[in-house]
Write a protein that holds these residues in place. Sequence first.
Motif, PDB file in Angstrom:
ATOM      1  N   GLY A 149     -12.453 -11.988  12.374  1.00 40.19           N
ATOM      2  CA  GLY A 149     -11.288 -12.005  11.498  1.00 40.19           C
ATOM      3  C   GLY A 149     -10.602 -13.364  11.521  1.00 40.19           C
ATOM      4  N   ALA A 150      -9.267 -13.352  11.555  1.00 41.19           N
ATOM      5  CA  ALA A 150      -8.496 -14.594  11.533  1.00 41.19           C
ATOM      6  C   ALA A 150      -8.668 -15.399  12.815  1.00 41.19           C
ATOM      7  N   ASN A 151      -9.160 -14.770  13.874  1.00 40.50           N
ATOM      8  CA  ASN A 151      -9.322 -15.469  15.143  1.00 40.50           C
ATOM      9  C   ASN A 151     -10.760 -15.943  15.376  1.00 40.50           C
ATOM     10  N   ARG A 152     -11.579 -15.912  14.341  1.00 40.88           N
ATOM     11  CA  ARG A 152     -12.955 -16.388  14.459  1.00 40.88           C
ATOM     12  C   ARG A 152     -12.945 -17.909  14.576  1.00 40.88           C
ATOM     13  N   ARG A 153     -13.709 -18.421  15.514  1.00 43.10           N
ATOM     14  CA  ARG A 153     -13.762 -19.872  15.657  1.00 43.10           C
ATOM     15  C   ARG A 153     -15.091 -20.326  16.253  1.00 43.10           C
ATOM     16  N   ILE A 154     -15.524 -21.507  15.797  1.00 40.32           N
ATOM     17  CA  ILE A 154     -16.660 -22.197  16.385  1.00 40.32           C
ATOM     18  C   ILE A 154     -16.098 -23.284  17.286  1.00 40.32           C
ATOM     19  N   VAL A 155     -16.606 -23.345  18.498  1.00 40.80           N
ATOM     20  CA  VAL A 155     -16.104 -24.312  19.472  1.00 40.80           C
ATOM     21  C   VAL A 155     -17.253 -25.196  19.934  1.00 40.80           C
ATOM     22  N   LEU A 156     -17.058 -26.511  19.855  1.00 42.05           N
ATOM     23  CA  LEU A 156     -18.015 -27.493  20.340  1.00 42.05           C
ATOM     24  C   LEU A 156     -17.459 -28.154  21.591  1.00 42.05           C
ATOM     25  N   ASP A 162     -26.191 -36.557  17.434  1.00 43.30           N
ATOM     26  CA  ASP A 162     -25.816 -37.116  16.138  1.00 43.30           C
ATOM     27  C   ASP A 162     -25.472 -35.972  15.184  1.00 43.30           C
ATOM     28  N   VAL A 163     -25.117 -36.313  13.959  1.00 46.92           N
ATOM     29  CA  VAL A 163     -24.615 -35.317  13.012  1.00 46.92           C
ATOM     30  C   VAL A 163     -25.658 -34.241  12.709  1.00 46.92           C
ATOM     31  N   ASP A 164     -26.905 -34.650  12.436  1.00 51.56           N
ATOM     32  CA  ASP A 164     -27.947 -33.670  12.114  1.00 51.56           C
ATOM     33  C   ASP A 164     -28.215 -32.738  13.284  1.00 51.56           C
ATOM     34  N   GLU A 165     -28.235 -33.290  14.498  1.00 57.34           N
ATOM     35  CA  GLU A 165     -28.467 -32.453  15.680  1.00 57.34           C
ATOM     36  C   GLU A 165     -27.325 -31.469  15.882  1.00 57.34           C
ATOM     37  N   LEU A 166     -26.099 -31.927  15.648  1.00 56.88           N
ATOM     38  CA  LEU A 166     -24.952 -31.040  15.786  1.00 56.88           C
ATOM     39  C   LEU A 166     -24.972 -29.940  14.733  1.00 56.88           C
ATOM     40  N   SER A 191     -15.831 -31.487  29.269  1.00 55.72           N
ATOM     41  CA  SER A 191     -16.072 -32.565  30.238  1.00 55.72           C
ATOM     42  C   SER A 191     -15.114 -32.508  31.418  1.00 55.72           C
ATOM     43  N   ARG A 192     -14.092 -31.642  31.348  1.00 53.55           N
ATOM     44  CA  ARG A 192     -13.191 -31.482  32.483  1.00 53.55           C
ATOM     45  C   ARG A 192     -13.929 -30.909  33.687  1.00 53.55           C
ATOM     46  N   ARG A 193     -14.975 -30.123  33.425  1.00 51.14           N
ATOM     47  CA  ARG A 193     -15.690 -29.458  34.511  1.00 51.14           C
ATOM     48  C   ARG A 193     -17.154 -29.870  34.635  1.00 51.14           C
ATOM     49  N   SER A 194     -17.774 -30.260  33.519  1.00 48.02           N
ATOM     50  CA  SER A 194     -19.196 -30.590  33.572  1.00 48.02           C
ATOM     51  C   SER A 194     -19.536 -31.505  32.409  1.00 48.02           C
ATOM     52  N   ASN A 195     -20.598 -32.310  32.584  1.00 45.31           N
ATOM     53  CA  ASN A 195     -21.050 -33.121  31.456  1.00 45.31           C
ATOM     54  C   ASN A 195     -22.191 -32.456  30.701  1.00 45.31           C
ATOM     55  N   LYS A 196     -22.462 -31.179  30.992  1.00 45.70           N
ATOM     56  CA  LYS A 196     -23.406 -30.416  30.188  1.00 45.70           C
ATOM     57  C   LYS A 196     -22.821 -30.214  28.788  1.00 45.70           C
ATOM     58  N   ALA A 197     -23.708 -30.098  27.809  1.00 47.01           N
ATOM     59  CA  ALA A 197     -23.273 -29.911  26.432  1.00 47.01           C
ATOM     60  C   ALA A 197     -23.502 -28.471  26.010  1.00 47.01           C
ATOM     61  N   ASN A 198     -22.524 -27.914  25.267  1.00 47.53           N
ATOM     62  CA  ASN A 198     -22.652 -26.525  24.853  1.00 47.53           C
ATOM     63  C   ASN A 198     -21.766 -26.271  23.636  1.00 47.53           C
ATOM     64  N   ALA A 199     -21.907 -25.077  23.072  1.00 50.04           N
ATOM     65  CA  ALA A 199     -21.069 -24.633  21.963  1.00 50.04           C
ATOM     66  C   ALA A 199     -21.052 -23.120  21.995  1.00 50.04           C
ATOM     67  N   GLY A 224     -13.761 -36.763   9.431  1.00 49.90           N
ATOM     68  CA  GLY A 224     -14.853 -37.722   9.491  1.00 49.90           C
ATOM     69  C   GLY A 224     -16.148 -37.114   8.988  1.00 49.90           C
ATOM     70  N   THR A 225     -17.244 -37.835   9.208  1.00 60.08           N
ATOM     71  CA  THR A 225     -18.556 -37.431   8.695  1.00 60.08           C
ATOM     72  C   THR A 225     -18.994 -36.088   9.259  1.00 60.08           C
ATOM     73  N   LEU A 226     -18.806 -35.895  10.580  1.00 58.85           N
ATOM     74  CA  LEU A 226     -19.243 -34.653  11.213  1.00 58.85           C
ATOM     75  C   LEU A 226     -18.493 -33.459  10.651  1.00 58.85           C
ATOM     76  N   ARG A 227     -17.196 -33.580  10.525  1.00 59.47           N
ATOM     77  CA  ARG A 227     -16.392 -32.467  10.011  1.00 59.47           C
ATOM     78  C   ARG A 227     -16.809 -32.119   8.575  1.00 59.47           C
ATOM     79  N   GLU A 228     -16.998 -33.143   7.759  1.00 58.21           N
ATOM     80  CA  GLU A 228     -17.406 -32.917   6.373  1.00 58.21           C
ATOM     81  C   GLU A 228     -18.773 -32.241   6.314  1.00 58.21           C
ATOM     82  N   ALA A 229     -19.697 -32.690   7.174  1.00 51.84           N
ATOM     83  CA  ALA A 229     -21.047 -32.132   7.170  1.00 51.84           C
ATOM     84  C   ALA A 229     -21.019 -30.655   7.582  1.00 51.84           C
ATOM     85  N   ILE A 230     -20.192 -30.326   8.575  1.00 48.91           N
ATOM     86  CA  ILE A 230     -20.113 -28.937   9.041  1.00 48.91           C
ATOM     87  C   ILE A 230     -19.535 -28.033   7.960  1.00 48.91           C
ATOM     88  N   PHE A 231     -18.465 -28.472   7.319  1.00 51.75           N
ATOM     89  CA  PHE A 231     -17.838 -27.627   6.303  1.00 51.75           C
ATOM     90  C   PHE A 231     -18.715 -27.527   5.051  1.00 51.75           C
TER      91      PHE A 231
END
Length: 326
Positions: A248-255, A264-268, A234-242, A208-215
């Motif tokens: 290396g191969a295990n590098r990841r960004i988590v939202l 919204d997309v720009d804020e993300l 959201s399983r534990r809290s409604n706070k937002a974080n990343a 979608g738009t967000l994925r395209e914008a991030i890449f």
Amino acid sequence: MNAYAIVILAALVAEYVLNVVSDLLTLRHLRPTLPGEFRDTFDEEEYERAQAYTRTRTRFGLLSSTVGLAVLLAFWFAGGFEGLDTLVRGWGLGPIITGLLYIGLLVLGRGALSLPFSVYSTFVIEERFGFNETTPATFALDLAKSLGLGVAIGGPLLAALLWFFGATGPYGWVYAWIAVTAVMLLLQFFAPRYLMPLFNDFEPLAEGTLREAIFDYADSVDFPVDEVYVMDGSRRSNKANAFFTGFGANRRIVLFDTLVEQLDVDELLTVVAHEMGHYKLHHIPQRIAISVLQTGVLFLLLSVFLQVEGLFQAFYVDQPAVYTGL
């Protein structure tokens, strides 16, 4: 109360006082009303709620740290370290098993002390301010999983450390340093793939738009990213974080899923840019290097002070051992 006891006691009290002063300064500078220059940016009610939340959390932190220090000092001066040592030595299980039990019981005691504060924090404070989504079942399961991982990973590592210091002579601290460094580096590879999923679900960010914008943004700043994941925070809290983890191969960004829902997309993209900044500024390798260095210094000092009876006498321990020194 020999010189070692005085130095250690002074350090504990100084750290406590520093934290108290810091917290009191935080409370002093909280303002109940929104500053005029931010009225077009922040919601006034949300600002007041954030101030109240900070005030409540800070005061609660003061209470928990005060109780923690008081219990530690009471245990120390009542001869608790020697009493526990006498108890586990009496079982006649050998130095390594005895050491594992000694340190394990101390860790369990510390955990038991912090448990009521954790429960109150989650189910009273977080609930009062509308953040908590954790159920008692999830809380208990998290606790059990953490304890299981502590035993499965920490137990063998601790046993190895006790053996190195007890059986390999003056260079035992070097072998211990190498072992801990190896585990630390291995966890950077295994934790994102195998340990974190024990607590949360990680799904690739949907097309979608967000994925395209991030890449597209990642390409523009030469950030090599294979995937961006969404975690069910959201399983534990409604706070937002990343967060950004691994390398290396295990590098990841988590939202967090809450972040995706609230921004919204720009804020993300600004959040993602922050996480990519950790990679660009080499923060994870730097932190690993600092941790490795700190660990080496710790073990070197331990190897020195294991030979000093005054350290053990400061804690009323009659029979010096590696595990009590540690």
